[in-house]
Design a protein around this motif. Structure first.
Motif, PDB file in Angstrom:
ATOM      1  N   LYS A   1      -9.520   6.277  -0.574  1.00 24.12           N
ATOM      2  CA  LYS A   1     -10.070   5.922  -1.893  1.00 24.12           C
ATOM      3  C   LYS A   1      -8.940   5.416  -2.808  1.00 24.12           C
ATOM      4  N   GLY A   2      -9.138   4.238  -3.352  1.00 22.63           N
ATOM      5  CA  GLY A   2      -8.140   3.663  -4.263  1.00 22.63           C
ATOM      6  C   GLY A   2      -6.990   2.975  -3.556  1.00 22.63           C
ATOM      7  N   ARG A   3      -6.973   3.016  -2.227  1.00 22.46           N
ATOM      8  CA  ARG A   3      -5.889   2.364  -1.479  1.00 22.46           C
ATOM      9  C   ARG A   3      -6.521   1.467  -0.419  1.00 22.46           C
ATOM     10  N   TYR A   4      -6.402   0.184  -0.612  1.00 23.68           N
ATOM     11  CA  TYR A   4      -7.083  -0.770   0.259  1.00 23.68           C
ATOM     12  C   TYR A   4      -6.075  -1.711   0.898  1.00 23.68           C
ATOM     13  N   ARG A   5      -6.548  -2.436   1.904  1.00 25.12           N
ATOM     14  CA  ARG A   5      -5.639  -3.386   2.560  1.00 25.12           C
ATOM     15  C   ARG A   5      -5.657  -4.748   1.877  1.00 25.12           C
ATOM     16  N   MET A   6      -6.736  -5.014   1.169  1.00 25.31           N
ATOM     17  CA  MET A   6      -6.736  -6.164   0.263  1.00 25.31           C
ATOM     18  C   MET A   6      -7.137  -5.623  -1.094  1.00 25.31           C
ATOM     19  N   PHE A   7      -6.326  -5.861  -2.091  1.00 24.66           N
ATOM     20  CA  PHE A   7      -6.625  -5.355  -3.435  1.00 24.66           C
ATOM     21  C   PHE A   7      -6.177  -6.400  -4.446  1.00 24.66           C
ATOM     22  N   TRP A   8      -6.682  -6.265  -5.641  1.00 24.13           N
ATOM     23  CA  TRP A   8      -6.396  -7.263  -6.676  1.00 24.13           C
ATOM     24  C   TRP A   8      -5.451  -6.691  -7.710  1.00 24.13           C
ATOM     25  N   GLN A   9      -4.536  -7.536  -8.130  1.00 24.20           N
ATOM     26  CA  GLN A   9      -3.620  -7.109  -9.186  1.00 24.20           C
ATOM     27  C   GLN A   9      -3.650  -8.090 -10.344  1.00 24.20           C
ATOM     28  N   ILE A  10      -3.491  -7.534 -11.539  1.00 22.78           N
ATOM     29  CA  ILE A  10      -3.163  -8.348 -12.709  1.00 22.78           C
ATOM     30  C   ILE A  10      -1.670  -8.128 -12.905  1.00 22.78           C
TER      31      ILE A  10
ATOM     32  N   PHE B   1      -2.138  -8.030  -0.183  1.00 18.08           N
ATOM     33  CA  PHE B   1      -2.482  -7.465   1.123  1.00 18.08           C
ATOM     34  C   PHE B   1      -1.380  -6.521   1.598  1.00 18.08           C
ATOM     35  N   ARG B   2      -1.792  -5.303   1.919  1.00 15.65           N
ATOM     36  CA  ARG B   2      -0.809  -4.366   2.494  1.00 15.65           C
ATOM     37  C   ARG B   2      -1.495  -3.581   3.602  1.00 15.65           C
ATOM     38  N   TYR B   3      -0.812  -3.499   4.729  1.00 14.67           N
ATOM     39  CA  TYR B   3      -1.371  -2.747   5.854  1.00 14.67           C
ATOM     40  C   TYR B   3      -0.996  -1.283   5.675  1.00 14.67           C
TER      41      TYR B   3
ATOM     42  N   LEU C   1      -0.981  -4.290 -12.600  1.00 16.32           N
ATOM     43  CA  LEU C   1      -2.038  -3.266 -12.645  1.00 16.32           C
ATOM     44  C   LEU C   1      -2.998  -3.537 -11.490  1.00 16.32           C
ATOM     45  N   GLY C   2      -3.504  -2.486 -10.863  1.00 17.77           N
ATOM     46  CA  GLY C   2      -4.456  -2.665  -9.765  1.00 17.77           C
ATOM     47  C   GLY C   2      -5.875  -2.726 -10.314  1.00 17.77           C
ATOM     48  N   ILE C   3      -6.577  -3.821 -10.039  1.00 14.26           N
ATOM     49  CA  ILE C   3      -7.914  -3.977 -10.643  1.00 14.26           C
ATOM     50  C   ILE C   3      -8.890  -2.924 -10.114  1.00 14.26           C
ATOM     51  N   GLU C   4      -8.871  -2.655  -8.804  1.00 16.05           N
ATOM     52  CA  GLU C   4      -9.806  -1.650  -8.265  1.00 16.05           C
ATOM     53  C   GLU C   4      -9.563  -0.290  -8.926  1.00 16.05           C
ATOM     54  N   ARG C   5      -8.285   0.010  -9.162  1.00 15.25           N
ATOM     55  CA  ARG C   5      -7.991   1.313  -9.788  1.00 15.25           C
ATOM     56  C   ARG C   5      -8.393   1.325 -11.255  1.00 15.25           C
ATOM     57  N   LEU C   6      -8.293   0.181 -11.924  1.00 17.37           N
ATOM     58  CA  LEU C   6      -8.793   0.098 -13.302  1.00 17.37           C
ATOM     59  C   LEU C   6     -10.298   0.353 -13.309  1.00 17.37           C
TER      60      LEU C   6
ATOM     61  N   ASN D   1      -2.295   7.319  -6.607  1.00 17.13           N
ATOM     62  CA  ASN D   1      -3.140   6.234  -7.121  1.00 17.13           C
ATOM     63  C   ASN D   1      -2.798   5.800  -8.543  1.00 17.13           C
ATOM     64  N   ALA D   2      -1.538   5.524  -8.781  1.00 19.15           N
ATOM     65  CA  ALA D   2      -1.124   5.024 -10.099  1.00 19.15           C
ATOM     66  C   ALA D   2      -1.932   3.772 -10.429  1.00 19.15           C
ATOM     67  N   VAL D   3      -2.224   3.605 -11.706  1.00 17.00           N
ATOM     68  CA  VAL D   3      -3.015   2.445 -12.114  1.00 17.00           C
ATOM     69  C   VAL D   3      -2.131   1.190 -12.172  1.00 17.00           C
ATOM     70  N   GLY D   4      -0.862   1.388 -12.423  1.00 15.71           N
ATOM     71  CA  GLY D   4       0.025   0.223 -12.485  1.00 15.71           C
ATOM     72  C   GLY D   4       1.471   0.645 -12.610  1.00 15.71           C
ATOM     73  N   GLY D   5       2.332  -0.340 -12.579  1.00 17.77           N
ATOM     74  CA  GLY D   5       3.739  -0.030 -12.724  1.00 17.77           C
ATOM     75  C   GLY D   5       4.542  -1.299 -12.878  1.00 17.77           C
TER      76      GLY D   5
ATOM     77  N   VAL E   1      11.499   6.105  -9.463  1.00 15.34           N
ATOM     78  CA  VAL E   1      12.418   5.017  -9.078  1.00 15.34           C
ATOM     79  C   VAL E   1      11.673   3.762  -8.656  1.00 15.34           C
ATOM     80  N   ARG E   2      10.355   3.886  -8.324  1.00 20.46           N
ATOM     81  CA  ARG E   2       9.546   2.770  -7.831  1.00 20.46           C
ATOM     82  C   ARG E   2       9.995   2.387  -6.419  1.00 20.46           C
ATOM     83  N   GLY E   3       9.065   1.834  -5.690  1.00 21.26           N
ATOM     84  CA  GLY E   3       9.322   1.633  -4.272  1.00 21.26           C
ATOM     85  C   GLY E   3      10.121   0.404  -3.893  1.00 21.26           C
TER      86      GLY E   3
HETATM   87  P1  AMP Z   1       3.020  -1.505  -6.761  1.00 27.78           P
HETATM   88  O1  AMP Z   1       3.544  -2.887  -6.725  1.00 27.78           O
HETATM   89  O2  AMP Z   1       2.943  -0.837  -5.436  1.00 27.78           O
HETATM   90  O3  AMP Z   1       3.575  -0.643  -7.828  1.00 27.78           O
HETATM   91  O4  AMP Z   1       1.498  -1.700  -7.182  1.00 27.78           O
HETATM   92  C1  AMP Z   1       1.089  -1.952  -8.505  1.00 27.78           C
HETATM   93  C2  AMP Z   1      -0.326  -1.493  -8.644  1.00 27.78           C
HETATM   94  O5  AMP Z   1      -1.164  -2.177  -7.716  1.00 27.78           O
HETATM   95  C3  AMP Z   1      -0.525  -0.034  -8.308  1.00 27.78           C
HETATM   96  O6  AMP Z   1      -0.226   0.789  -9.394  1.00 27.78           O
HETATM   97  C4  AMP Z   1      -1.985  -0.001  -7.948  1.00 27.78           C
HETATM   98  O7  AMP Z   1      -2.780   0.019  -9.110  1.00 27.78           O
HETATM   99  C5  AMP Z   1      -2.183  -1.311  -7.255  1.00 27.78           C
HETATM  100  N1  AMP Z   1      -2.077  -1.127  -5.798  1.00 27.78           N
HETATM  101  C6  AMP Z   1      -0.979  -1.127  -5.033  1.00 27.78           C
HETATM  102  N2  AMP Z   1      -1.282  -0.934  -3.738  1.00 27.78           N
HETATM  103  C7  AMP Z   1      -2.621  -0.825  -3.667  1.00 27.78           C
HETATM  104  C8  AMP Z   1      -3.550  -0.632  -2.612  1.00 27.78           C
HETATM  105  N3  AMP Z   1      -3.155  -0.521  -1.337  1.00 27.78           N
HETATM  106  N4  AMP Z   1      -4.874  -0.561  -2.907  1.00 27.78           N
HETATM  107  C9  AMP Z   1      -5.285  -0.668  -4.197  1.00 27.78           C
HETATM  108  N5  AMP Z   1      -4.462  -0.866  -5.228  1.00 27.78           N
HETATM  109  C10 AMP Z   1      -3.141  -0.946  -4.986  1.00 27.78           C
END
Ligand code: AMP
Length: 451
Positions: free
Chosen positions: A134-143, A127-129, A322-327, A295-299, A273-275
């Protein structure tokens, strides 16, 4: 409020607002679950194959876990967390990312006594406010995955390689570009930090508000700001490569040579550098090769100082998410058809109490044989039930009325041909298997080992 937002009125005539998900938060409907299920299967398979074990950390944690683990000055902690007080006034936060919780669990459960490194993976909502788009949500799924307890460039590459295997399995590997950088240890970054401060001194007015704030707290972050003016300055800024210690450089060279060995193509990106505060040494991101950093797919990356920072002993670690919605977006853009096990094979229509009673057993027998069967067990007319069967797009419909019960038969209707023939009730399962074909049956039944 528009008319559309008002659905109905309560018994006192007050208008009731139409219920909707909060902004930036979405339902996952059955069609998208076909993608979700497939992605989760691929992830579970690749992680299991590599000896990772699954962990689920809670959706809510004490706020300090993220303040400490992610860093006070990061965007996540300073602007994006869903934080609230529980009834006893304790500050809790919905998890915005997975690593801090995994590290908290590693320490809390004494995982340093387990065989090292501990390899964990998770498939979780976060969850991020943030501003929804598109591709950026407040609830999203990660692997996500973490390898905790050992420092070796081969482990950094292991993370990248597993992600790549998944991209291949999902049919999107050609769309992804790997960006890597080495940002050294906390210590070797001190000199570089000074060089950055010198470089930006006098240029503050050209920076965006965020960067002006980050300048004192985390100047490295200025390098990956997305604002155009900041990017222009970042391109001319001193590069960390000139400040790397020989040890950092050796680590980085090994990462690159291991990637070469595995045939993984990468782009060295000195601006990456990543956030988050916790990264050290290797950082990497998976970008859409056409769109770039948006909209990176992962990191992921190495975070050798985090376990200690969170109260454990000095323990190196590396991980990725990896962000599932972005995958899913990538898969849709690549026109990938996911195999779905959701199609129903047979629809059973019945009329009358006797027929319904017989149907219950027949439906069970069909399902046990691996035939996906839906029974219309309500009170609809035969016509209505057949219309429903059409909507389910089943290849076959079984029809059972009072006459069929009396004669001990079932009518098997081929929906495409619009033809039907009677089959003795005792023969219905083998007949349906013959019609559908053995290879179409769904025989996966995890519970049967206990029978
Ligand atoms: P981060 O920890 O910010 O590098 O996020 C890892 C991955 O999670 C990103 O590369 C995206 O695929 C996904 N992700 C991060 N924030 C969001 C968001 N607000 N909505 C959808 N996917 C996200």
């Amino acid at each position: 409020m528009s008319d559309d937002d008002v659905k109905s009125a309560d018994s006192s005539g007050n208008k009731i607002q139409k219920m909707q998900t909060p902004n930036g938060i979405h339902d996952i409907l059955p069609k998208d679950h076909e993608f979700f299920t497939f992605i989760k299967k691929v992830a579970r398979h690749r992680f299991r194959q590599a000896g990772f074990r699954r962990i689920t950390t809670p959706v809510i944690e004490h706020t300090e876990v993220f303040q400490r683990g992610v860093g006070e000055d990061t965007d996540i902690v300073s602007k994006e967390m869903y934080t609230f007080e529980d009834r006893s006034g304790r500050s809790l936060t919905l998890k915005p990312e997975g690593t801090a919780g995994a590290v908290r669990a590693y320490i809390q459960h004494g995982m340093k006594e387990w065989p090292q490194p501990v390899e964990l993976y998770y498939i979780e909502p976060h969850f991020r406010y943030d501003r929804p788009q598109k591709g950026r949500y407040r609830m999203f799924w990660q692997i996500g995955a973490e390898i905790i307890g050992e420092s070796d460039p081969a482990l950094d590459v292991q993370c990248i390689f597993i992600a790549y295997k998944m991209f291949k399995d999902l049919g999107i590997d050609k769309r992804i570009s790997l960006q890597i950088n080495n940002i050294g240890s906390q210590k070797s970054r001190e000199k570089y930090r000074e060089a950055l401060l010198n470089y930006y001194s006098g240029k503050e007015r050209s920076l965006c508000d965020d960067c002006r704030r980050r300048l004192s707290s985390n100047p490295l972050r200025l390098l990956d700001c997305k604002v155009e003016d900041c990017q222009i300055l970042a391109r001319l800024a001193p590069q960390f490569a000139d400040y790397r210690t020989p040890e950092d450089q050796a680590f980085h060279d090994l990462v690159k040579s291991f990637l070469d060995e595995l045939g993984i193509v990468y782009t060295e990106n000195p601006q990456l550098v990543r956030g988050l505060d916790y990264y050290t040494q290797t950082v990497f991101e998976f970008w859409d090769s056409e769109v770039g950093s948006q909209n990176a797919v992962g990191g992921g990356g190495r975070y050798d100082g985090l376990v200690e920072l969170m109260g454990g002993s000095e323990t190196p670690a590396v991980g990725f998410a990896l962000g599932i919605e972005r995958l899913i977006n990538q898969m849709k853009a690549a026109n990938v058809n996911v195999p779905s096990k959701d199609e129903v094979h047979v629809f059973v229509a019945q009329l009358g109490d006797e027929a319904k009673k017989k149907c219950l057993r027949i439906i069970d027998n069909l399902r046990e044989a691996g035939i996906r069967t839906v029974g219309a067990l309500g009170k609809g007319s035969m016509k209505a039930q057949l219309r429903l069967a059409d909507k389910f797009q089943v290849p076959y419909c079984l029809i059972l009325g009072a006459t069929e019960v009396r004669d001990g038969v079932i009518l098997v209707r081929d929906m495409a041909k619009g033809q039907q023939h009677p089959v003795p009730m005792t023969e219905i399962v083998p007949e349906m298997i013959r019609l559908l074909g053995e290879d179409k049956l769904d025989r996966y039944s995890p519970g049967e080992i206990f029978n």
